[in-house]
Design a protein around this motif. Structure first.
Motif, PDB file in Angstrom:
ATOM      1  N   ASP A  76       0.839  -1.198   0.000  1.00  0.00           N
ATOM      2  CA  ASP A  76       0.000   0.000   0.000  1.00  0.00           C
ATOM      3  C   ASP A  76       0.877   1.252   0.000  1.00  0.00           C
ATOM      4  O   ASP A  76       0.565   2.238  -0.681  1.00  0.00           O
ATOM      5  CB  ASP A  76      -0.911  -0.020   1.230  1.00  0.00           C
ATOM      6  N   ALA A  77       1.989   1.215   0.738  1.00  0.00           N
ATOM      7  CA  ALA A  77       2.908   2.348   0.739  1.00  0.00           C
ATOM      8  C   ALA A  77       3.596   2.499  -0.616  1.00  0.00           C
ATOM      9  O   ALA A  77       3.811   3.624  -1.094  1.00  0.00           O
ATOM     10  CB  ALA A  77       3.945   2.174   1.851  1.00  0.00           C
ATOM     11  N   VAL A  78       3.950   1.398  -1.253  1.00  0.00           N
ATOM     12  CA  VAL A  78       4.567   1.447  -2.582  1.00  0.00           C
ATOM     13  C   VAL A  78       3.660   2.187  -3.561  1.00  0.00           C
ATOM     14  O   VAL A  78       4.122   2.993  -4.389  1.00  0.00           O
ATOM     15  CB  VAL A  78       4.862   0.025  -3.097  1.00  0.00           C
ATOM     16  N   PHE A  79       2.355   1.954  -3.450  1.00  0.00           N
ATOM     17  CA  PHE A  79       1.395   2.592  -4.353  1.00  0.00           C
ATOM     18  C   PHE A  79       0.841   3.903  -3.794  1.00  0.00           C
ATOM     19  O   PHE A  79      -0.220   4.368  -4.230  1.00  0.00           O
ATOM     20  CB  PHE A  79       0.258   1.617  -4.672  1.00  0.00           C
ATOM     21  N   ARG A  80       1.553   4.458  -2.791  1.00  0.00           N
ATOM     22  CA  ARG A  80       1.260   5.789  -2.263  1.00  0.00           C
ATOM     23  C   ARG A  80      -0.096   5.891  -1.589  1.00  0.00           C
ATOM     24  O   ARG A  80      -0.763   6.930  -1.647  1.00  0.00           O
ATOM     25  CB  ARG A  80       1.422   6.855  -3.358  1.00  0.00           C
ATOM     26  N   GLY A  81      -0.524   4.815  -0.962  1.00  0.00           N
ATOM     27  CA  GLY A  81      -1.728   4.868  -0.149  1.00  0.00           C
ATOM     28  C   GLY A  81      -1.352   5.177   1.288  1.00  0.00           C
ATOM     29  O   GLY A  81      -1.589   6.269   1.797  1.00  0.00           O
ATOM     30  N   PRO A  83       1.260   6.224   4.108  1.00  0.00           N
ATOM     31  CA  PRO A  83       2.574   6.892   4.174  1.00  0.00           C
ATOM     32  C   PRO A  83       3.647   5.929   4.685  1.00  0.00           C
ATOM     33  O   PRO A  83       3.392   5.156   5.618  1.00  0.00           O
ATOM     34  CB  PRO A  83       2.344   8.036   5.163  1.00  0.00           C
ATOM     35  N   TRP A  84       4.827   5.993   4.103  1.00  0.00           N
ATOM     36  CA  TRP A  84       5.907   5.099   4.526  1.00  0.00           C
ATOM     37  C   TRP A  84       6.213   5.243   6.005  1.00  0.00           C
ATOM     38  O   TRP A  84       6.571   4.271   6.669  1.00  0.00           O
ATOM     39  CB  TRP A  84       7.173   5.373   3.706  1.00  0.00           C
ATOM     40  N   ARG A 146      -6.819  -0.856  -7.495  1.00  0.00           N
ATOM     41  CA  ARG A 146      -6.315  -0.070  -8.609  1.00  0.00           C
ATOM     42  C   ARG A 146      -7.271  -0.027  -9.802  1.00  0.00           C
ATOM     43  O   ARG A 146      -7.060   0.744 -10.743  1.00  0.00           O
ATOM     44  CB  ARG A 146      -4.944  -0.606  -9.039  1.00  0.00           C
ATOM     45  N   ARG A 215       1.689  -3.407 -11.501  1.00  0.00           N
ATOM     46  CA  ARG A 215       1.944  -2.235 -12.346  1.00  0.00           C
ATOM     47  C   ARG A 215       1.695  -2.550 -13.817  1.00  0.00           C
ATOM     48  O   ARG A 215       1.251  -1.693 -14.579  1.00  0.00           O
ATOM     49  CB  ARG A 215       3.372  -1.747 -12.128  1.00  0.00           C
ATOM     50  N   GLU A 225      -3.840   9.613 -11.534  1.00  0.00           N
ATOM     51  CA  GLU A 225      -3.473   8.768 -10.404  1.00  0.00           C
ATOM     52  C   GLU A 225      -3.768   9.476  -9.102  1.00  0.00           C
ATOM     53  O   GLU A 225      -3.492  10.659  -8.918  1.00  0.00           O
ATOM     54  CB  GLU A 225      -1.986   8.409 -10.477  1.00  0.00           C
ATOM     55  N   PRO A 227      -4.063   8.728  -4.581  1.00  0.00           N
ATOM     56  CA  PRO A 227      -3.668   7.774  -3.539  1.00  0.00           C
ATOM     57  C   PRO A 227      -4.611   6.594  -3.490  1.00  0.00           C
ATOM     58  O   PRO A 227      -5.824   6.743  -3.694  1.00  0.00           O
ATOM     59  CB  PRO A 227      -3.748   8.611  -2.252  1.00  0.00           C
TER      60      PRO A 227
END
Length: 237
Positions: A76-81, A83-84, A146, A215, A225, A227
């Motif tokens: 989820d963080a990789v896809f910017r949902g 926050p890291w 997605r 991806r 795109e 979040p």
């Protein structure tokens, strides 16, 4: 607007606790209800987990995204949902929740609160199974997110987890936090500490497999795109 982090961490802790209690408790119940019939035990365990997970995601998903699983939080963080900066806190809440859920399951069935599992599961076949199971779980969740169908995720995750009990030799743990929690119950659903590294490594490898596939299958246009919507665990157990 995202909920405050303490609220989300509480939801992740409680959801992970209930997930572990569900998986381990239904495993203990199955073992006692159907002694000597491992196939029936697995069916009972899988069915309870599938429907229970669906309900748990519905309860906690709107608060935290209903991850209950560090690999889901990372992707989820990789896809910017997510926050890291929140990933370590989510992972800690998930692990603590799963350990607490294992203890709770033991207590509910009048067993020792903590019993270290002696069930060895570290084989090559189990490792491959965990890569497949975890990759499949991530594909189910993030393909729906997605493609704008996140509302279907609770049912889809429950269905996938129930099926994965049977099509993988590892019975699809697919979750480092739950893998750690299941160490603390020497019952049908347990895993010996010595087997944990193989399972967790396979689950982490699945991230590297699933992200490029997602991806490729579900690319998002840069101009549109946004979040990622809250996602659900799944899982797995």
């Amino acid at each position: 607007m995202p909920r405050p982090l303490p609220h989300r961490l509480l939801a992740e802790y409680l959801g992970s606790l209930l997930l572990a209690a569900l998986v381990i408790g239904s495993g203990i119940a199955a073992q006692r209800l159907s002694p000597g019939d491992v196939g029936l035990q697995l069916l009972e365990n899988a069915a309870a987990t599938a429907v229970g997970l669906y309900a748990i995601i519905l309860v906690f998903g709107p608060v935290s995204g209903g991850h209950f699983n560090p690999v889901v939080s990372v992707v989820d963080a990789v896809f910017r949902g997510l926050p890291w900066r929140d990933v370590p806190s989510y992972a800690l809440a998930q692990v603590l929740g799963c350990v607490s859920g294992a203890v709770l399951a033991n207590v509910m069935f009048d067993a020792a609160p903590v019993g270290i599992s002696t069930t060895e599961r570290a084989t090559a076949a189990h490792g491959v199974s965990e890569v497949v199971a975890t990759t499949g779980l991530l594909l189910v969740i993030f393909s729906l997110v997605r493609s704008g169908r996140a509302a279907l995720a609770p049912a889809a995750v429950g269905a996938y987890v129930g099926a994965a009990y049977f099509f993988t030799s590892s019975t699809s743990f697919a979750n480092p936090a739950l893998t750690a929690g299941r160490v603390f119950s020497d019952t049908f659903a347990g895993i010996a500490p010595s087997s944990v590294p193989v399972f967790v490594l396979a689950q982490v490898v699945a991230i590297a497999v699933a992200v490029p596939l997602l991806r490729a299958l579900h690319p998002l246009q840069p101009t549109t795109e946004a979040p990622a919507a809250p996602v659900t665990e799944g899982q797995v157990r």
